[in-house]
Each structure stands twice: as structure tokens, then as C-alpha cells.
Design a protein around this motif. Sequence first.
Motif, PDB file in Angstrom:
ATOM      1  N   GLY A 111      -2.396   0.007   6.565  1.00 23.42           N
ATOM      2  CA  GLY A 111      -1.366   1.047   6.519  1.00 23.42           C
ATOM      3  C   GLY A 111      -1.681   2.180   5.554  1.00 23.42           C
ATOM      4  O   GLY A 111      -0.777   2.771   4.962  1.00 23.42           O
ATOM      5  N   VAL A 112      -2.967   2.498   5.402  1.00 25.53           N
ATOM      6  CA  VAL A 112      -3.364   3.587   4.504  1.00 25.53           C
ATOM      7  C   VAL A 112      -3.180   4.925   5.219  1.00 25.53           C
ATOM      8  O   VAL A 112      -3.711   5.126   6.314  1.00 25.53           O
ATOM      9  CB  VAL A 112      -4.828   3.404   4.043  1.00 25.53           C
ATOM     10  N   GLN A 123      -4.295   7.413  -1.511  1.00 28.32           N
ATOM     11  CA  GLN A 123      -4.363   5.946  -1.403  1.00 28.32           C
ATOM     12  C   GLN A 123      -5.815   5.490  -1.264  1.00 28.32           C
ATOM     13  O   GLN A 123      -6.229   4.516  -1.888  1.00 28.32           O
ATOM     14  CB  GLN A 123      -3.541   5.469  -0.190  1.00 28.32           C
ATOM     15  N   VAL A 124      -6.584   6.225  -0.448  1.00 27.89           N
ATOM     16  CA  VAL A 124      -7.996   5.865  -0.262  1.00 27.89           C
ATOM     17  C   VAL A 124      -8.720   5.875  -1.607  1.00 27.89           C
ATOM     18  O   VAL A 124      -9.433   4.930  -1.956  1.00 27.89           O
ATOM     19  CB  VAL A 124      -8.711   6.832   0.719  1.00 27.89           C
ATOM     20  N   ILE A 180       0.831  -1.203   0.000  1.00 29.64           N
ATOM     21  CA  ILE A 180       0.000   0.000   0.000  1.00 29.64           C
ATOM     22  C   ILE A 180       0.870   1.260   0.000  1.00 29.64           C
ATOM     23  O   ILE A 180       0.522   2.276  -0.593  1.00 29.64           O
ATOM     24  CB  ILE A 180      -0.933   0.004   1.243  1.00 29.64           C
ATOM     25  N   GLN A 181       2.032   1.141   0.665  1.00 26.45           N
ATOM     26  CA  GLN A 181       2.928   2.290   0.874  1.00 26.45           C
ATOM     27  C   GLN A 181       3.210   3.097  -0.394  1.00 26.45           C
ATOM     28  O   GLN A 181       3.124   4.307  -0.383  1.00 26.45           O
ATOM     29  CB  GLN A 181       4.257   1.772   1.443  1.00 26.45           C
ATOM     30  N   HIS A 182       3.566   2.415  -1.483  1.00 32.54           N
ATOM     31  CA  HIS A 182       3.941   3.141  -2.701  1.00 32.54           C
ATOM     32  C   HIS A 182       2.933   2.931  -3.813  1.00 32.54           C
ATOM     33  O   HIS A 182       3.254   3.032  -4.995  1.00 32.54           O
ATOM     34  CB  HIS A 182       5.339   2.716  -3.149  1.00 32.54           C
ATOM     35  N   ILE A 183       1.709   2.643  -3.399  1.00 30.85           N
ATOM     36  CA  ILE A 183       0.708   2.246  -4.399  1.00 30.85           C
ATOM     37  C   ILE A 183       0.417   3.358  -5.414  1.00 30.85           C
ATOM     38  O   ILE A 183       0.079   3.090  -6.562  1.00 30.85           O
ATOM     39  CB  ILE A 183      -0.591   1.763  -3.696  1.00 30.85           C
ATOM     40  N   GLN A 221      -7.841   0.382   6.667  1.00 32.07           N
ATOM     41  CA  GLN A 221      -7.338   0.547   8.025  1.00 32.07           C
ATOM     42  C   GLN A 221      -6.030   1.319   7.921  1.00 32.07           C
ATOM     43  O   GLN A 221      -5.199   1.002   7.074  1.00 32.07           O
ATOM     44  CB  GLN A 221      -7.088  -0.849   8.612  1.00 32.07           C
ATOM     45  N   GLY A 222      -5.863   2.335   8.737  1.00 28.82           N
ATOM     46  CA  GLY A 222      -4.601   3.061   8.668  1.00 28.82           C
ATOM     47  C   GLY A 222      -4.667   4.401   9.364  1.00 28.82           C
ATOM     48  O   GLY A 222      -5.741   4.848   9.781  1.00 28.82           O
TER      49      GLY A 222
END
Length: 282
Positions: A237-238, A243-244, A206-209, A256-257
Amino acid sequence: SKENGRNCFSFYFEELKTDSNRVLALDGELRKAIENREFTLAFQPKICVETQNIIGLEALVRWKSEKLGFVSPAEFIEYAEESGLIIPLSEIIFELACEGYHKLVAAGYPKVPIAINVSSIHFQQQSFLESVQTILERNNTSAQNFEIEVTERTVMNTAQETISKLVKLKQLGFKLSIDDFGTGYSSLSYLVRFPLDVLKIDRSFIQHICSLDDKQAIVDAIIQMAHRLQIKVVAEGVENVQQVELLRSMGCDFIQGYYYSKPLPMDELIDFIHFWEVEHQG
Ligand code: C2E
Ligand code: CA
Ligand code: CA
Ligand code: CA
């Protein structure tokens, strides 16, 4: 200079990691902490992308040692697993989760399951199911109110015993999630054998999505395949709205994040839920 700073930091870090005094201190302090039940739980909400409802909570253990200060679970869980202390510690965590559930109900909030992280060492114990049932009964609550998070690594053990344990947990009423999905080199076709409800995509994807096309392609493929198998997907980790939005466009079910909330002590969580319900009108 910056370079020096980094070297100093990594030297300090390496020293902490290998310091045998720290390991000894950790051992003694952890044993004492288990005896005195010096642990608390923090709870992090999981939000439904479509409805914005809080659909669940994850319980994360916290330990503030008098001698060592705040110790990260990443550090002491691993140590507890190596030393066998994970068994009594896991039982304390289950008890605390039951208490947390009762507090939530007493505060008048809708019943959402509390997810508990289960260590593979605890899971593999012969007495695992029995000990969990005993704790639920002792605390006047039932499996329906909880979700079990096991890592992909835990279930990668093909033993028939693993499968039948998961089936039994499911029959008892627990929801089942696979944690840290994508880090354990298993395939979804393999996971089909397990009665899973939810798959949690690891934070590393998710980090570098938003900036890396290959991460995006992997997450997209995981979501599509999970849905074909009737499995819901949580992104872990959002941290930001970009990202959302991207996850929403991919059809991800739950988020979740830190973007929504850090893990919170129960009192603060209850305030958060109240605020959230007012904002989103139930
Ligand atoms: P995990 O199960 O993958 O838990 C998610 C971790 O990510 C938590 O760290 C959480 O605080 C953190 N996190 C959540 N949202 C974000 C975000 O947006 N950004 C970032 N950077 N981090 C986020 P925590 O609480 O330090 O726990 C670390 C790991 O320790 C957990 O990873 C889990 O493997 C283990 N752990 C924590 N509590 C328990 C427990 O009660 N039992 C067991 N067996 N393991 C636990
Ligand atoms: Ca987890
Ligand atoms: Ca995880
Ligand atoms: Ca993790």
C-alpha cells in the motif's frame, strides 16, 4: 452541509451492507459467475528497493457481475468463505494464475513468481495440497513459478497440521509469504516455526508511516527482526515517494503499491513491464 452528506453516505452504506436482497443477489450471481467462470485477475508488481527490478507479481481476483456491476473482492471473498463457494472459486483463481504465467512467458518477460492469495478456508481443506498440485499439472507449470500468500490469521492456528502443510508447500517449490502482517497479534518469534520467505507489512502501518512515530518504530522493528531471521520484507500500500524513501532508509526489501502501479489486467501489465524495463534498462 458536509455533516449531512456524511450521514447520508453512511446510511446508504449501512443499508447496502445489511440489505438481504443484496445478499440473495450476491449468492445467486456468485454461483452463476463460478459456473460461467466470469472472473479475471489483475496483477500488481512488487519492486525491489535496491535494484528497481520487478521481483514478483500479486494476482488479485476481479469480478464484474452483469446484475451487480463491479463487486470488490473484499465483499465477495468474505461471502464466498461463508457459503463454501470459496473452494470452486479458489480453483478458478489458481487456473487463471497459471494462464497468466503462460502469457507472461509468451510475452518474453523474465520469470518472476506470481503470488496467489489463499483463503484460510481453502488452506484448511484436507484436499488443499492435492487440488493445487492437480491444477499445476493440468496447466503444465510448477510450484517454482508461484508464491502463496496466507494471512497471519491463517497460520496463527498452531495445529501441527498447519505447520506441516506449509512445509509441504515449501518442499513442492512454492515461495511462502505472510500477508497483512501486524494485524493478527502474532509475534515474529512465533512465526519462526514456519518456513517463510517473505513478510508483507499491512497497509495500515504504511499509511501514516511518515507522520506517526509509533508506526515508524513498529515498521522499523519488523524489518530489523525479519532480517535477523533471513525473511524478506514487502511494504504494502505504498502510495508516495516519501514513503518509498523512508522505507528505503529502514532497509525494506520490496515495495508494492499505487506509487508504482495499480493492479493491472495482463495486457496492461505487459505494457507496464515493457515501459519499466526501458526506463530502468533491464
Ligand atoms: P490483500 O491481499 O491485502 O491485497 C491488497 C489490496 O490492496 C488489493 O485490494 C490491492 O488492490 C490494494 N492495494 C494495492 N496497493 C495499494 C495502494 O497503494 N493503496 C491502496 N489504498 N490499496 C492498494 P483488492 O484487490 O480490492 O483486494 C482486497 C482483498 O481481497 C485482498 O487484500 C485479499 O484479502 C482479498 N483478495 C483479493 N483477491 C483475492 C484472491 O484472488 N483470493 C483470495 N482468497 N482473496 C483475494
Ligand atoms: Ca495479498
Ligand atoms: Ca495484504
Ligand atoms: Ca489486506
